[in-house]
Design a protein around this motif. Sequence first.
Motif, PDB file in Angstrom:
ATOM      1  N   ARG A 119       9.639  14.669  -0.351  1.00 22.17           N
ATOM      2  CA  ARG A 119      10.203  15.462   0.695  1.00 22.17           C
ATOM      3  C   ARG A 119      11.517  15.818   0.249  1.00 22.17           C
ATOM      4  N   LEU A 120      11.667  16.775  -0.499  1.00 22.69           N
ATOM      5  CA  LEU A 120      13.137  17.272  -0.761  1.00 22.69           C
ATOM      6  C   LEU A 120      13.901  18.033   0.207  1.00 22.69           C
ATOM      7  N   GLY A 121      15.194  18.152  -0.078  1.00 24.23           N
ATOM      8  CA  GLY A 121      16.014  18.654   0.698  1.00 24.23           C
ATOM      9  C   GLY A 121      16.171  17.768   2.020  1.00 24.23           C
ATOM     10  N   ARG A 122      15.814  16.754   2.197  1.00 24.20           N
ATOM     11  CA  ARG A 122      15.633  15.691   3.299  1.00 24.20           C
ATOM     12  C   ARG A 122      16.588  14.591   3.171  1.00 24.20           C
ATOM     13  N   ARG A 123      17.326  14.272   4.138  1.00 22.79           N
ATOM     14  CA  ARG A 123      18.137  13.049   4.131  1.00 22.79           C
ATOM     15  C   ARG A 123      17.897  11.917   4.912  1.00 22.79           C
ATOM     16  N   ALA A 124      17.863  10.629   4.508  1.00 20.42           N
ATOM     17  CA  ALA A 124      17.537   9.685   5.177  1.00 20.42           C
ATOM     18  C   ALA A 124      18.386   9.125   6.067  1.00 20.42           C
ATOM     19  N   LEU A 125      18.347   8.960   7.125  1.00 24.37           N
ATOM     20  CA  LEU A 125      19.186   8.956   8.198  1.00 24.37           C
ATOM     21  C   LEU A 125      19.469   7.541   8.621  1.00 24.37           C
ATOM     22  N   GLN A 126      18.324   6.525   8.653  1.00 20.88           N
ATOM     23  CA  GLN A 126      18.271   5.068   9.260  1.00 20.88           C
ATOM     24  C   GLN A 126      17.190   4.701   8.877  1.00 20.88           C
ATOM     25  N   ILE A 127      17.314   3.317   8.411  1.00 24.99           N
ATOM     26  CA  ILE A 127      16.222   2.441   8.086  1.00 24.99           C
ATOM     27  C   ILE A 127      16.130   1.153   9.109  1.00 24.99           C
ATOM     28  N   ASP A 128      14.770   1.396   9.719  1.00 21.14           N
ATOM     29  CA  ASP A 128      14.401   0.303  10.810  1.00 21.14           C
ATOM     30  C   ASP A 128      13.522  -0.574  10.059  1.00 21.14           C
ATOM     31  N   ARG A 129      14.416  -1.940   9.885  1.00 21.75           N
ATOM     32  CA  ARG A 129      13.754  -2.909   9.013  1.00 21.75           C
ATOM     33  C   ARG A 129      12.759  -3.796  10.096  1.00 21.75           C
ATOM     34  N   ARG A 130      12.941  -3.622  11.248  1.00 18.37           N
ATOM     35  CA  ARG A 130      11.977  -4.359  12.074  1.00 18.37           C
ATOM     36  C   ARG A 130      10.881  -3.701  11.958  1.00 18.37           C
ATOM     37  N   THR A 131      10.671  -2.315  12.119  1.00 11.14           N
ATOM     38  CA  THR A 131       9.287  -1.518  12.339  1.00 11.14           C
ATOM     39  C   THR A 131       8.830  -1.341  10.940  1.00 11.14           C
ATOM     40  N   GLN A 132       9.813  -1.219   9.704  1.00 11.43           N
ATOM     41  CA  GLN A 132       9.676  -1.024   8.488  1.00 11.43           C
ATOM     42  C   GLN A 132       9.386   0.457   8.488  1.00 11.43           C
ATOM     43  N   ARG A 133      10.299   1.341   8.949  1.00 13.69           N
ATOM     44  CA  ARG A 133       9.957   2.817   8.979  1.00 13.69           C
ATOM     45  C   ARG A 133      11.518   3.340   8.454  1.00 13.69           C
ATOM     46  N   ALA A 134      11.698   4.540   7.826  1.00 12.36           N
ATOM     47  CA  ALA A 134      12.770   5.333   7.639  1.00 12.36           C
ATOM     48  C   ALA A 134      12.932   6.576   8.185  1.00 12.36           C
ATOM     49  N   ARG A 135      13.971   7.010   8.928  1.00 14.40           N
ATOM     50  CA  ARG A 135      13.953   7.892   9.786  1.00 14.40           C
ATOM     51  C   ARG A 135      14.509   9.012   8.895  1.00 14.40           C
ATOM     52  N   LEU A 136      14.114  10.397   8.964  1.00 12.84           N
ATOM     53  CA  LEU A 136      14.629  11.302   8.102  1.00 12.84           C
ATOM     54  C   LEU A 136      15.401  12.380   9.032  1.00 12.84           C
ATOM     55  N   ASP A 137      16.244  13.308   8.293  1.00 15.66           N
ATOM     56  CA  ASP A 137      17.198  14.188   9.023  1.00 15.66           C
ATOM     57  C   ASP A 137      16.208  15.429   9.796  1.00 15.66           C
ATOM     58  N   GLU A 159       0.710  -1.336  -0.030  1.00 16.12           N
ATOM     59  CA  GLU A 159      -0.009   0.023   0.073  1.00 16.12           C
ATOM     60  C   GLU A 159       0.841   1.274   0.155  1.00 16.12           C
ATOM     61  N   ARG A 160       1.942   1.236   0.664  1.00 11.92           N
ATOM     62  CA  ARG A 160       2.840   2.395   0.917  1.00 11.92           C
ATOM     63  C   ARG A 160       4.086   2.220   0.571  1.00 11.92           C
ATOM     64  N   ILE A 161       4.727   3.015  -0.432  1.00 12.49           N
ATOM     65  CA  ILE A 161       5.861   2.685  -0.967  1.00 12.49           C
ATOM     66  C   ILE A 161       6.673   3.922  -0.801  1.00 12.49           C
ATOM     67  N   VAL A 162       7.967   3.713  -0.282  1.00 16.59           N
ATOM     68  CA  VAL A 162       8.840   5.027   0.198  1.00 16.59           C
ATOM     69  C   VAL A 162      10.179   4.833  -0.745  1.00 16.59           C
ATOM     70  N   ILE A 163      10.493   5.864  -1.481  1.00 15.66           N
ATOM     71  CA  ILE A 163      11.783   5.864  -2.428  1.00 15.66           C
ATOM     72  C   ILE A 163      12.644   6.722  -1.751  1.00 15.66           C
ATOM     73  N   LEU A 164      13.992   6.326  -1.328  1.00  8.05           N
ATOM     74  CA  LEU A 164      14.947   7.122  -0.884  1.00  8.05           C
ATOM     75  C   LEU A 164      15.933   7.252  -2.228  1.00  8.05           C
ATOM     76  N   GLY A 165      16.179   8.655  -2.379  1.00  4.21           N
ATOM     77  CA  GLY A 165      16.935   8.942  -3.417  1.00  4.21           C
ATOM     78  C   GLY A 165      15.964   9.493  -4.648  1.00  4.21           C
ATOM     79  N   GLY A 194      14.614  12.918  -1.076  1.00  2.00           N
ATOM     80  CA  GLY A 194      15.739  13.506  -2.015  1.00  2.00           C
ATOM     81  C   GLY A 194      16.577  14.370  -1.044  1.00  2.00           C
ATOM     82  N   ASP A 195      17.640  14.286  -0.996  1.00  2.00           N
ATOM     83  CA  ASP A 195      18.544  14.990  -0.122  1.00  2.00           C
ATOM     84  C   ASP A 195      19.084  16.465  -0.829  1.00  2.00           C
ATOM     85  N   GLU A 196      18.617  16.608  -2.335  1.00  2.00           N
ATOM     86  CA  GLU A 196      18.688  17.743  -2.895  1.00  2.00           C
ATOM     87  C   GLU A 196      17.409  18.607  -2.899  1.00  2.00           C
ATOM     88  N   PRO A 197      17.493  19.947  -3.190  1.00  2.00           N
ATOM     89  CA  PRO A 197      16.225  20.551  -3.098  1.00  2.00           C
ATOM     90  C   PRO A 197      15.366  20.548  -4.472  1.00  2.00           C
TER      91      PRO A 197
END
Length: 413
Positions: free
Chosen positions: A76-94, A3-9, A34-37
Amino acid sequence: MPERIVILGAGHAAAQAIDTLRRRGHRGSIVLVGDEPHLPYQRPPLSKKYLAGTHERSRLLIRQARYYSERAIETRLGRRALQIDRRTQRARLDDGSDLAYDALLIATGSRARALTVPGADLDGVRYLRTMADVDSLRTGMESARRIVIIGGGYIGLEVAATCRQRGLAVTVLETQDRVMKRVVSEETSAAFTAEHLRNGVNIICGAGSLEIASHAGTQQVRAVVCDGCEHEADIVLIGVGAAAAQELACDAGLECDNGIVVDLHGRTSDASIYAAGDCTSHPSARYGGYVRLESVDNAFEQATTAALNMLGEPAEHDSVPWFWSEQFDLKLTITGLASGHDTVVVRGDPTSRCFSVCYLRGNELLAVESVGNSKDAIAARRLIAARSHLEPHHLANPACGLDRLPANSRPAN
């Protein structure tokens, strides 16, 4: 179906994955980080038309902003992913936010390799990987007269050509004994060296003992010292290759080895996480083992495959690699990979600005470098995909086009 797809990059792979997902009917949410604006944009023009000032920023965008809003893509532009929590299936941003996902695509690309020599941190030292890098370089070029480029690969030589056309004095320092040695034949290397020399670029191969010197009492670049000789510079561009941006995946415990390891479906060692583009290492039955490719074509093809598999449509990524470079008005196209070859056949005269170099293994065509020869480049992709076995003496005859080989040289049906 997730249902919910997240793309990092937010590069070529991300743009293609989004397009595939929506065209194939995914109605769930898609979040692009994306970490660029900027929205996903084309990278190849950065060292050429964008640097030259003939391409406006808006022309770099793969798709305009309206495309994403019309397809309900959350950005979510200008944002950098800091961590992927595989157990809870969540990506944490800066910014402290968390993004839940049912399926995750890592498309973080690659980053420029840093050069660790004295003076590498001086003002006036540049890298070229992003739009911001080029904007900074263009600003410096406005008052510069001389640029020294460390690295004679694709990026270094493309920037050399662009800077020379803009009137700068250009010196290229390459540590190997010829330019583009890692990726092309001696004949192709010689042809591009000759083209640069004809246009006034100073190329020095076998460069060693590098140091970047500053003006006395300042942090501003003055020259690059190479083997005791000084090469004056207002700007120094470092182009010594790129490394996979795999840290996020490695920290999450995903298998990484010169890239994020994926299977033919684009899936990582975690069944809910996929990866595509320059950041990946994927299996190749054609060339044996795993390969990491830095090309737009691979990013598109691999992202398409990953997106289809996310949606439950089985697909495998096994396309023929394809690369290209333009320097001055000479175009190079590389189809396939030459690794493992046992025979090299040159088609045409390498001094003619129109020739090809073919690589074979047991008469199977593995790769073709085409210089100013678009017909060979187009035919090569089909022949390599079909694992064609060709006679070297037929290949050596430039009058016999690859697209009309003798019958006994064509692959069996």
